[in-house]
Design a protein around this motif. Structure first.
Motif, short mmCIF file in Angstrom:
data_model
loop_
_atom_site.label_atom_id
_atom_site.label_comp_id
_atom_site.label_asym_id
_atom_site.label_seq_id
_atom_site.Cartn_x
_atom_site.Cartn_y
_atom_site.Cartn_z
N GLU A 161 0.88 -1.27 0.01
CA GLU A 161 0.04 0.19 0.00
C GLU A 161 0.97 1.40 0.04
OE1 GLU A 161 -2.92 0.01 3.23
OE2 GLU A 161 -3.92 -1.79 2.47
N ALA B 26 0.81 4.01 -2.86
CA ALA B 26 0.26 5.60 -2.58
C ALA B 26 1.51 6.19 -3.20
CB ALA B 26 0.22 5.59 -1.16
N LYS B 27 2.73 5.98 -3.01
CA LYS B 27 4.09 6.58 -3.51
C LYS B 27 4.13 6.82 -5.07
CE LYS B 27 7.89 8.80 -3.10
NZ LYS B 27 8.01 10.25 -2.31
N ASP C 120 1.42 6.89 -6.91
CA ASP C 120 0.32 7.77 -7.11
C ASP C 120 0.84 9.11 -7.01
OD1 ASP C 120 -1.28 5.47 -7.84
OD2 ASP C 120 -2.42 5.55 -5.79
N ARG C 121 1.51 9.39 -5.91
CA ARG C 121 1.95 10.73 -5.62
C ARG C 121 3.16 11.14 -6.72
NH1 ARG C 121 1.95 9.02 -0.50
NH2 ARG C 121 4.13 8.72 -0.30
#
Length: 110
Positions: free
Chosen positions: A91, A95-96, A98-99
């Motif tokens: 996860e 998320a990283k 995505d950023r």
């Protein structure tokens, strides 16, 4: 073990530490320090190689074995850090990514 997954590997690492009474030493600070040492050992293999040599490092069986072992050590400590701190590594990585996709958009073609 027929199918590998993060949770299974983390459980095996935890069981390994418990069986040897190592868990008191597996504090976040100690695990991150060990992770850094193992990453440095991986770096040491590549330190004086040219870019071409580094791209071919897995062709030599002895060096490939060393690289594979150090990658495993780095991953083992990273998974243990995640376990101790309650981080889901998959996860966190998703998320990283995505950023980073938002931070570094694909440039428009001229």
């Amino acid at each position: 073990m027929s199918e590998l997954d993060v949770a299974t590997l983390q459980r095996r690492l935890a069981e390994f530490a418990v069986a040897r009474n190592w868990q008191p030493y597996h504090t976040p600070k100690n695990l991150v320090a060990a992770l850094s040492v193992e990453a440095s050992e991986l770096l040491e293999i590549f330190q004086w190689l040219t870019p071409e040599q580094s791209a071919d490092v897995m062709r030599d069986p002895d060096t490939a074995h060393r690289v594979t072992d150090e990658v495993a050590d780095v991953l083992a400590y990273l998974l243990q850090v995640c376990e101790v701190l309650g981080i889901d590594p998959l996860e966190a990585l998703a998320a990283k990514i995505d950023r980073n996709e938002r931070r570094f958009p694909v440039p428009d073609k001229p």
